[in-house]
Design an enzyme around this catalytic site. Sequence first.
Site, short mmCIF file in Angstrom:
data_model
loop_
_atom_site.label_atom_id
_atom_site.label_comp_id
_atom_site.label_asym_id
_atom_site.label_seq_id
_atom_site.Cartn_x
_atom_site.Cartn_y
_atom_site.Cartn_z
CD GLU A 220 -156.75 94.08 30.99
OE1 GLU A 220 -157.33 94.83 31.77
OE2 GLU A 220 -156.02 93.15 31.35
CE LYS A 222 -153.40 83.99 28.77
NZ LYS A 222 -152.00 83.84 29.19
CG PHE A 312 -153.28 93.31 34.34
CD1 PHE A 312 -153.83 92.70 35.44
CD2 PHE A 312 -152.23 92.70 33.68
CE1 PHE A 312 -153.35 91.48 35.90
CE2 PHE A 312 -151.73 91.49 34.13
CZ PHE A 312 -152.29 90.87 35.24
P1 AMP Z 1 -152.85 81.09 31.89
O1 AMP Z 1 -151.46 81.08 32.43
O2 AMP Z 1 -152.94 80.62 30.47
O3 AMP Z 1 -153.84 80.46 32.84
O4 AMP Z 1 -153.34 82.61 31.80
C1 AMP Z 1 -153.36 83.45 32.90
C2 AMP Z 1 -152.10 84.25 32.92
O5 AMP Z 1 -152.07 85.16 31.85
C3 AMP Z 1 -151.96 85.14 34.11
O6 AMP Z 1 -151.53 84.45 35.25
C4 AMP Z 1 -150.96 86.16 33.64
O7 AMP Z 1 -149.63 85.71 33.89
C5 AMP Z 1 -151.14 86.19 32.15
N1 AMP Z 1 -151.62 87.47 31.60
C6 AMP Z 1 -151.14 88.04 30.49
N2 AMP Z 1 -151.78 89.17 30.20
C7 AMP Z 1 -152.69 89.36 31.19
C8 AMP Z 1 -153.68 90.35 31.44
N3 AMP Z 1 -153.85 91.40 30.63
N4 AMP Z 1 -154.44 90.19 32.55
C9 AMP Z 1 -154.29 89.12 33.37
N5 AMP Z 1 -153.39 88.15 33.17
C10 AMP Z 1 -152.60 88.25 32.08
#
Ligand code: AMP
Length: 526
Positions: A220, A222, A312
């Site tokens: 998906e 990000k 999602f």
């Molecule tokens: P990180 O903040 O780098 O740990 O990445 C996780 C975060 O990515 C999640 O908490 C979401 O806020 C974000 N995110 C963005 N796109 C998605 C997606 N398609 N599925 C899940 N999380 C996503």
Amino acid sequence: MGASFNSLAKLCQVLEVTSKRNEKTRLIADYLKSLEVNEMAPVVLLLIGQVFPEFDSRTLEIGWSTMKRVLTSAKQTTLLKQELTIKRVYQTLNDIAQIQGNKARRQKERLLVALINDSTSTEVEVLLKIIFGEMRIGVNEGVLIEALSVASDIPLNLVRRALMLTGNIGEVALISLTQGEVGLKGITAEIFVPLKPMLAEIADSPEGILKEHDGKTVFEYKFDGARVQIHRLGDEVRIYSRRLTDVTESIPDIVNLVKENLPKSGIIVEGEITATGSTGKPLPFQDLMRRFTRTNQVEKIAEIIPLKLHLFDLLYYNGRLLIDESYETRWNLLKEIMPTHLLAERTITDNLNDVNKFLDAAINAGHEGLMAKRLDSMYSPGARGKDWLKLKPADTLDLVIIAADWGSGRRKGWLSNYHLAASDDDDFKIIGKTFKGLTDDEFRWMTKRLQSLKVSETSYTVTVKPEIVVEVAFNEIQKSSKYHSGFALRFARIKRIRLDKSPKDANTLNQVRDKFKKQFKMKDEI
Ligand code: AMP
């Protein structure tokens, strides 16, 4: 009468000087077992410096100046003390949180003075820690879960799961200690009680992801936005942030969207909100945050920074918790319920070329990279694991270390927080600091090397001759008034020490400025 507050204050003192985790766990477990039923939830919350569960938006709103006034006036009246009980302290803190209106400060002060008047000095110390939410006794939710498992003889996993579902350590304590395993097993998610979000581990390559997910998986976008969990039942809609705070009031546009599109029958969905500019591309994260932190004139700023929802996941639907269903099942159901334009862009593939194309598409659309999720994975609230992987092609800059701070904790004795600068004519300008990315050996090497380059020092920071170049990965360049350079790196971490480069080869501030502007080629600007 119940347990005295003094017994809790003494426990806190002992916990503060107990370093072994299992010893802490045992102390807490024994203490919990000695409590009356209605003291259990308050005690576990107070032990982590909370009065209310994480998702509860009530706050005490007591500042330092109020507290100083309270302490001064309380000292003057040392008449007969009445022994403080846990119940009284907890009730008073609850009462304080309820107080509102223009006489609130005076009323709060009155209640606090009454509490302090009846407190011993140890109790005052602990009370202050609780009020300011900083216990510093080495107890967090993890330790509490272990203590509950020991105290009630319930497998740790079960206690952890109950916490993830309810987000309420007080409630989990009460149920574990009074109803045991059967009670905990009966816990299920409730609408308007947010679940802790499932998290992703970092992946280093598309190949690695496909291998980890047995050859085929769903990718998906990000999204470069903010995670939200949306709950709806009837006409009531509540939206929670990644940290489970209720952000409903700051995003009425999303609330309306939800009201138009989500069924009323009881549903919890998850997704990401991005801010979009006039071209439809996302605005920088900074602008999005302005939406979430704003509580006045919300409508006005909603016009300047419109939001977009990318759903999602589906966690609850028609009275049924779906977290133990596979992602494939949850998504298919979500797809049936929601219009396509509100769903996240995704592709299921086993082909590396497709993954790389999809990654390019995500970056060109102004997003951070890709998320990969195992199709057969369940939703594990609060857990960071390999069922979800994130792939971010980070940009890098070669920067010069011009100073470093001494580390604490595990990094004690090492110069480990590095001030990173870009060159600017014959000067260097800081654009970020980081302690991330180096191995222990590299920290040691760096500490020695920097000390040999020392030009001045304070007890905290050593300023050095600009000599060492490091390659720094980052996620975004932000405008910032924090540094004279006018820029700050978001999520900077050192990828490599570039002994092959001299400060002359470092990136210049002009190049940083160019990169900053280029971000807007993929992003929009307001
Ligand atoms: P990180 O903040 O780098 O740990 O990445 C996780 C975060 O990515 C999640 O908490 C979401 O806020 C974000 N995110 C963005 N796109 C998605 C997606 N398609 N599925 C899940 N999380 C996503």
